[in-house]
Motif scaffolding. Structure first.
Motif, PDB file in Angstrom:
ATOM      1  N   ARG A  49       0.828  -1.198   0.000  1.00 24.75           N
ATOM      2  CA  ARG A  49       0.000   0.000   0.000  1.00 24.75           C
ATOM      3  C   ARG A  49       0.862   1.246   0.000  1.00 24.75           C
ATOM      4  O   ARG A  49       0.604   2.208  -0.723  1.00 24.75           O
ATOM      5  N   GLU A  50       1.926   1.229   0.787  1.00 26.08           N
ATOM      6  CA  GLU A  50       2.785   2.402   0.835  1.00 26.08           C
ATOM      7  C   GLU A  50       3.554   2.596  -0.461  1.00 26.08           C
ATOM      8  O   GLU A  50       3.760   3.724  -0.905  1.00 26.08           O
ATOM      9  N   GLU A  53       1.196   4.285  -2.690  1.00 21.72           N
ATOM     10  CA  GLU A  53       1.065   5.703  -2.366  1.00 21.72           C
ATOM     11  C   GLU A  53       2.226   6.504  -2.935  1.00 21.72           C
ATOM     12  O   GLU A  53       2.065   7.631  -3.365  1.00 21.72           O
ATOM     13  N   GLU A  54       3.397   5.899  -2.921  1.00 21.79           N
ATOM     14  CA  GLU A  54       4.573   6.588  -3.438  1.00 21.79           C
ATOM     15  C   GLU A  54       4.599   6.598  -4.958  1.00 21.79           C
ATOM     16  O   GLU A  54       5.478   7.217  -5.559  1.00 21.79           O
ATOM     17  N   LEU A  56       5.074   3.962  -6.960  1.00 17.55           N
ATOM     18  CA  LEU A  56       5.982   2.979  -7.560  1.00 17.55           C
ATOM     19  C   LEU A  56       5.210   1.847  -8.222  1.00 17.55           C
ATOM     20  O   LEU A  56       5.632   1.315  -9.245  1.00 17.55           O
ATOM     21  N   VAL A  67       4.170  -2.976 -11.524  1.00 21.74           N
ATOM     22  CA  VAL A  67       5.132  -1.888 -11.474  1.00 21.74           C
ATOM     23  C   VAL A  67       4.678  -0.832 -12.478  1.00 21.74           C
ATOM     24  O   VAL A  67       4.337  -1.162 -13.607  1.00 21.74           O
ATOM     25  N   ARG A  68       4.662   0.417 -12.045  1.00 21.80           N
ATOM     26  CA  ARG A  68       4.195   1.486 -12.938  1.00 21.80           C
ATOM     27  C   ARG A  68       5.108   1.632 -14.136  1.00 21.80           C
ATOM     28  O   ARG A  68       6.318   1.546 -14.020  1.00 21.80           O
ATOM     29  N   PRO A  71       7.127   6.024 -13.773  1.00 23.58           N
ATOM     30  CA  PRO A  71       7.040   6.260 -12.339  1.00 23.58           C
ATOM     31  C   PRO A  71       6.291   7.555 -12.103  1.00 23.58           C
ATOM     32  O   PRO A  71       6.538   8.551 -12.762  1.00 23.58           O
ATOM     33  N   ARG A  73       5.897  10.766 -10.773  1.00 21.54           N
ATOM     34  CA  ARG A  73       6.822  11.682 -10.126  1.00 21.54           C
ATOM     35  C   ARG A  73       6.031  12.666  -9.311  1.00 21.54           C
ATOM     36  O   ARG A  73       5.243  13.428  -9.847  1.00 21.54           O
ATOM     37  N   GLN A  74       6.236  12.650  -8.040  1.00 24.54           N
ATOM     38  CA  GLN A  74       5.564  13.654  -7.219  1.00 24.54           C
ATOM     39  C   GLN A  74       6.486  14.100  -6.106  1.00 24.54           C
ATOM     40  O   GLN A  74       7.268  13.338  -5.577  1.00 24.54           O
ATOM     41  N   ALA A  75       6.376  15.362  -5.811  1.00 19.41           N
ATOM     42  CA  ALA A  75       7.237  15.951  -4.796  1.00 19.41           C
ATOM     43  C   ALA A  75       6.382  16.593  -3.729  1.00 19.41           C
ATOM     44  O   ALA A  75       5.278  17.049  -3.997  1.00 19.41           O
ATOM     45  N   ARG A  76       6.897  16.605  -2.545  1.00 20.88           N
ATOM     46  CA  ARG A  76       6.186  17.244  -1.432  1.00 20.88           C
ATOM     47  C   ARG A  76       6.960  18.466  -1.005  1.00 20.88           C
ATOM     48  O   ARG A  76       8.152  18.415  -0.792  1.00 20.88           O
ATOM     49  N   TYR A 229      12.871  14.088  -3.748  1.00 23.47           N
ATOM     50  CA  TYR A 229      11.856  13.043  -3.774  1.00 23.47           C
ATOM     51  C   TYR A 229      12.432  11.762  -4.299  1.00 23.47           C
ATOM     52  O   TYR A 229      13.573  11.725  -4.706  1.00 23.47           O
TER      53      TYR A 229
END
Lengths: 229, 229
Positions: A49-50, A53-54, A56, A67-68, A71, A73-76, A229
DNA sequence: AAGTGGTCTAGACCACATT
DNA sequence: ATGTGGTCTAGACCACTTA
């Protein structure tokens, strides 16, 4: 091979990152992975699950976990209060109120925040300094219908940001970043040249569906917003 | 009052947002909440854990769970491939390779990526168009030591971004955003005026501790990056 | 129809930080 | 020493999706 969910997650990530499971691969299902790692399915579930969320992997019932391809790409970014941002750099923070005016909301603001005709707003212009150097010009509009108390607040000593955090601690917001050329007045405040490229953040804030405030933050020349990230 | 973890989370969030539990409040412990909501402690745990991830509360063993004083402001941005970003707007995507050169890494790049003396890099300049209008200028440097295959790749038809995603799908990155004035050459490519304020993203990428690529993305005038949180 | 992930439960043990 | 959250387990039922 006993594993807690962190170790498991790390192991799965390795297999993906190192190409053992290239993009598009269908991963074993949770029951099988639980057997391989001698743990409960719930543990596998948490790890997967994690990873999802990331960004991957991608999970679908019945279809399984893949597997995506690209990927996600997201940044916080963390969005600190100016005071904290400046003090975290070890610089001295200073605040100044430049202008304060109660007025009818201009049309563009009413449109942006969804305010009615004749809505009254408090317009504030403030400066934030780091070690005496201009750091940020704050151009803020507060909806007096939602926050009548703001009319009585004195923003001479404390910035509206800190006042608002007290008054409305939790809210929804839309934020955007862009570049703009400094107009002559902004240039004077930020000690730069008119036409200089400045980084700008804009934020609209709501609480319980009601518009609270809109703010434009124009930063000193050369400001950078960074993250990993 | 039976509750799944979503309902529970929503209820707890309401109590915080509406001021029933103001900032600083110590929340009941997991066992008590489980009793109040007639559910298992694990369910409470999941709800509280997610609220903590969102920055609404702060959890410490023995100390319990408290409502954060200053809400942790953080925003998530997704960072799509240019092609996807453009096509998502319903515009036609076009790519063009402007320049391609193999060379020694300049000092500033070696410093930034931690490359050794005499490192060879591939320098690419590319343009991305949306419906024929300039959208983004990509100025990219690829470490040939880490990716020797890049030397043989033809970037005439496909952008380096998509090639890299194939070659090194998962990686660590540092990204930053800033504003800069368009230099004359950039202005020609982006059909703007020299000195115009442009939004720029920079990204350095590593894989397994090894530097892969550094890229500067300069966007069309007026570009905005937006998100909610 | 069947396989997969999504979630809940009841219980247990542990790590940690405060007292 | 004690109370809290952190995690794992084994089992169960359900919801969604695809074949």
């Amino acid at each position: 091979m006993k594993a807690d969910f962190r170790a498991l997650k790390q192991e799965l990530r390795q297999r993906i990152v190192q190409g053992i499971w290239p993009p598009g691969t269908l991963l074993p299902n949770e029951v099988d992975l639980a057997a391989e790692f001698s743990c409960a399915r719930a543990t596998v579930n948490r790890a997967m699950r994690e990873l999802a969320e990331e960004g991957l992997v991608e999970r679908k019932r019945k279809a399984g976990t893949r597997v995506r391809q690209a990927p996600l790409r997201q940044a916080r970014f963390s969005i600190p209060l100016v005071r904290q941002e400046i003090e975290a750099q070890g610089a001295a923070y200073r605040y100044a109120l430049v202008r304060r005016e109660e007025q009818d909301a201009p049309d563009w603001l009413r449109a942006r925040l969804g305010l009615g005709l004749g809505a009254r707003v408090l317009h504030l212009i403030c400066m934030h300094y780091a070690d005496g150097n201009p750091y940020q010009l704050e151009d803020r509009w507060i909806n007096l219908e939602a926050l009548p108390d703001a009319a009585g607040a004195d923003f001479a000593a404390t910035g509206p940001n800190e006042w608002l955090v007290e008054a409305v601690p939790f809210s929804d917001a839309e934020i955007s970043f862009s570049a703009l050329a400094a107009d002559p007045e902004t240039a004077r405040y930020l000690s730069c040249t008119a036409g200089d490229a400045l980084f700008m953040a804009e934020r609209s804030t709501w609480w319980e569906e009601q518009a609270i405030t809109y703010v434009r933050l124009k930063f000193q020349r050369g400001y950078r917003m960074t993250t990993r990230y």
